[in-house]
Design an enzyme around this catalytic site. Structure first.
Site, PDB file in Angstrom:
ATOM      1  N   ASN A  44       0.760  -1.236  -0.118  1.00 41.33           N
ATOM      2  CA  ASN A  44       0.129   0.111  -0.053  1.00 41.33           C
ATOM      3  C   ASN A  44       0.961   1.411   0.128  1.00 41.33           C
ATOM      4  OD1 ASN A  44       0.905  -0.622   2.700  1.00 41.33           O
ATOM      5  ND2 ASN A  44      -0.886   0.359   3.607  1.00 41.33           N
TER       6      ASN A  44
ATOM      7  N   ALA B  29       6.441  -6.561  -1.327  1.00 39.54           N
ATOM      8  CA  ALA B  29       5.159  -7.208  -1.329  1.00 39.54           C
ATOM      9  C   ALA B  29       5.489  -7.516  -2.929  1.00 39.54           C
ATOM     10  CB  ALA B  29       4.125  -6.242  -1.222  1.00 39.54           C
TER      11      ALA B  29
ATOM     12  N   SER C 174      -0.538  -7.154   8.373  1.00 44.96           N
ATOM     13  CA  SER C 174      -1.556  -7.845   8.901  1.00 44.96           C
ATOM     14  C   SER C 174      -1.262  -8.230  10.300  1.00 44.96           C
ATOM     15  CB  SER C 174      -2.455  -8.713   8.439  1.00 44.96           C
ATOM     16  OG  SER C 174      -1.665 -10.179   8.300  1.00 44.96           O
TER      17      SER C 174
ATOM     18  N   GLU D 265       4.603  -3.315  12.545  1.00 46.42           N
ATOM     19  CA  GLU D 265       3.534  -2.213  12.566  1.00 46.42           C
ATOM     20  C   GLU D 265       2.453  -2.991  11.913  1.00 46.42           C
ATOM     21  OE1 GLU D 265       1.215   0.095  10.447  1.00 46.42           O
ATOM     22  OE2 GLU D 265       3.077   0.780   9.300  1.00 46.42           O
TER      23      GLU D 265
ATOM     24  N   CYS E  83      -3.150   1.742   6.745  1.00 52.08           N
ATOM     25  CA  CYS E  83      -3.466   1.137   8.084  1.00 52.08           C
ATOM     26  C   CYS E  83      -3.889   2.176   9.229  1.00 52.08           C
ATOM     27  CB  CYS E  83      -2.145   0.443   8.511  1.00 52.08           C
ATOM     28  SG  CYS E  83      -0.834   1.555   8.266  1.00 52.08           S
TER      29      CYS E  83
ATOM     30  N   GLU F 269       8.688   3.264  14.404  1.00 52.19           N
ATOM     31  CA  GLU F 269       9.364   3.682  13.407  1.00 52.19           C
ATOM     32  C   GLU F 269       9.331   5.318  12.989  1.00 52.19           C
ATOM     33  OE1 GLU F 269       8.851  -0.208  10.229  1.00 52.19           O
ATOM     34  OE2 GLU F 269       7.494   1.263  10.205  1.00 52.19           O
TER      35      GLU F 269
END
Length: 484
Positions: free
Chosen positions: A155, A180, A232, A253, A287, A463
């Protein structure tokens, strides 16, 4: 217009671009048009082992360099990203789908983490502890943890990389990156920036391919000392279990379920505008984006009117068109989840105030209307699961205490937001919200100079800021006896 070759060597190991030993490749698609962009190397265990060995070999040299020497390379990588920002943004939009204006913002954000940690590399301070005994001197020395495995999501395919790799490299760690599979092209470009910046061979390695095989290899190798992951909560729990075999450090995270609280003393125009920005940025695939909107009863009607007016003005379409506000969802699975959440809500009595379905943009991608729901209740999936799509459920509340209780009624604790012009209320509510991040009249809290991370089942570690670099060091305590 950015163009791509039919196949790309996407494995970067020990300073060399390589294809998978098997010769396998993996297609990358544009989620807006469903056209194949290119094919990248499909690596697995063999390539991951080589990447870990490369990072282990390079660690001694890289960790022995001064912070200032590492800083110079990070700063040069930052400059290269900024110089090439427009092209990098177009690549990001092509493989991820978000509007180009959002992609440009992400590239600037990604570069800012390199700049910040270029500066922090020279400021990783230790500690001198006054001893209770004359014959002792006590020191605490920060030292890099070792080889870091960075696993990043689709994302935010650029900023999630630099937010992890920047502090890791600044601290003196070496890195194996697994991006990803949906968005490997942004990762390739960032690695190229470091290559041009003069990063020594083996310090930063990239492995694309079989996610399960790569992940299991990273977890099973004791040379990997830290796993940093964004994704996730379910996968985060798996990483925690598997990392226990070698007691690896973790920085996680994970998922969120962010509430927005709109109080009766809020600037309703601002609250509507920023609620819109939070929920529908990146088509809701964020998120920290709003998942639940709570509005005080006395202003519900006025606020909803403003919100709906703004939602109706949003344009869904191809991210490369300048006036596009919302791009496609990333894939069919994401679309099905959004549709299932809507179906569940409606079956339980929710009212669709606007949107509520797939939209035809004249393209083949996964486009979904921005959707506003009313008459929602806690039993609906949209109220307790992370939708990761452009649906916002709106509920009302009566009192401040009720708003806090309902906002905290979740296992997640990443981000939360509130709108109020009352300073006393801002402090009272902020202190009681069980979230790692709280935005007061602000829904864009992420910045390189501040710590980012959740509590409860939204993760561990931070972070960003000076806190972020400490995730990548071990504090060595030295007790030295001397003659007095």
């Amino acid at each position: 217009m950015v163009s791509f070759p039919k196949k790309i060597k996407s494995l970067y190991i020990d300073g060399k671009w390589q294809s998978a030993a098997s010769g396998k490749t993996d297609p990358v698609y544009n989620p807006a048009t469903m056209e194949k962009i290119t094919e990248v190397s499909f690596g697995g265990k063999q390539e991951t082992v080589k990447a870990i060995q490369s990072a282990s070999k390079a660690f001694l040299q890289w960790s022995s360099m001064t912070g200032r020497e590492r800083s110079q390379i990070l700063y040069r990588a930052y400059q290269l990203m900024m110089e090439d920002a427009d092209r990098l943004a177009e690549i990001l939009t092509t493989e991820q789908g978000k509007p180009l204006k959002e992609a440009k913002g992400e590239i600037q954000s990604a570069a800012s983490f390199l700049l910040w940690y270029a500066e922090e590399a020279s400021r990783l301070y230790g500690e001198w502890i006054p001893s209770s005994k004359q014959e002792k001197r006590l020191l605490v020395i920060p030292q890099p943890v070792g080889v870091v495995a960075a696993i990043t999501p689709w994302n935010f395919p650029s900023s999630m990389i630099t937010r992890k790799v920047g502090p890791a490299l600044a601290a003196g760690c070496t890195v194996v990156l697994k991006p990803a599979p949906e968005t490997p092209l942004s990762a390739i470009e960032i690695v190229k920036m470091f290559e041009k910046a003069g990063l020594p061979e083996g310090v930063f390695n990239l492995v694309t391919g079989d996610a399960k095989e790569i992940g299991e290899t990273l977890l099973g190798d004791k040379s990997v000392r830290l796993i940093t992951f964004t994704g996730s909560t379910e996968v985060g729990k798996y990483l925690m279990r598997e990392s226990s075999r070698h007691v690896k450090k973790l920085s996680l995270e994970l998922g969120g379920h962010a509430p927005i609280l709109v109080f009766e003393d809020a600037d309703l125009e601002l609250a509507a505008e920023l609620s819109l920005a939070s929920k529908f940025r990146n088509a809701g695939q964020t998120c920290i984006c709003a998942n639940r909107l709570f509005v005080q009863e006395s202003v519900q009607e006025a606020f909803s009117e403003k919100l709906l007016e703004k939602v109706k003005a949003l344009k869904v379409g191809y991210g490369k068109e300048e006036d596009t506000d919302i791009g496609p969802l990333i894939n069919q699975q994401a679309l099905e989840k959004v549709e299932s959440h809507l179906k569940d809500a409606v079956s339980r009595g929710a009212e669709v105030l606007y949107g509520g379905g797939v939209i035809d943009c004249g393209l083949q991608g996964y486009f979904y209307q921005p959707t506003v729901l009313a008459n929602v209740n806690p039993d609906m999936r949209v109220m307790y699961e992370e939708t990761f799509g452009p649906i916002i459920p709106v509920q009302t509340f009566k009192t401040e205490e009720e708003a806090i209780e309902r906002a905290n009624d979740t296992d997640y604790g990443l981000a939360s937001y509130m709108f109020t012009e009352n300073l006393n209320r801002a402090y009272r509510v902020m202190e009681k919200l069980e979230y790692g991040i709280v935005g007061v009249n602000d829904v864009l809290p992420a910045t390189a100079e501040a710590p980012f991370g959740g509590i409860k089942q939204s993760g561990i570690g931070k972070e960003g800021g000076h806190h972020g670099i400490h995730e990548f060091v071990e504090m060595k305590y030295v007790s030295m006896g001397i003659k007095v």
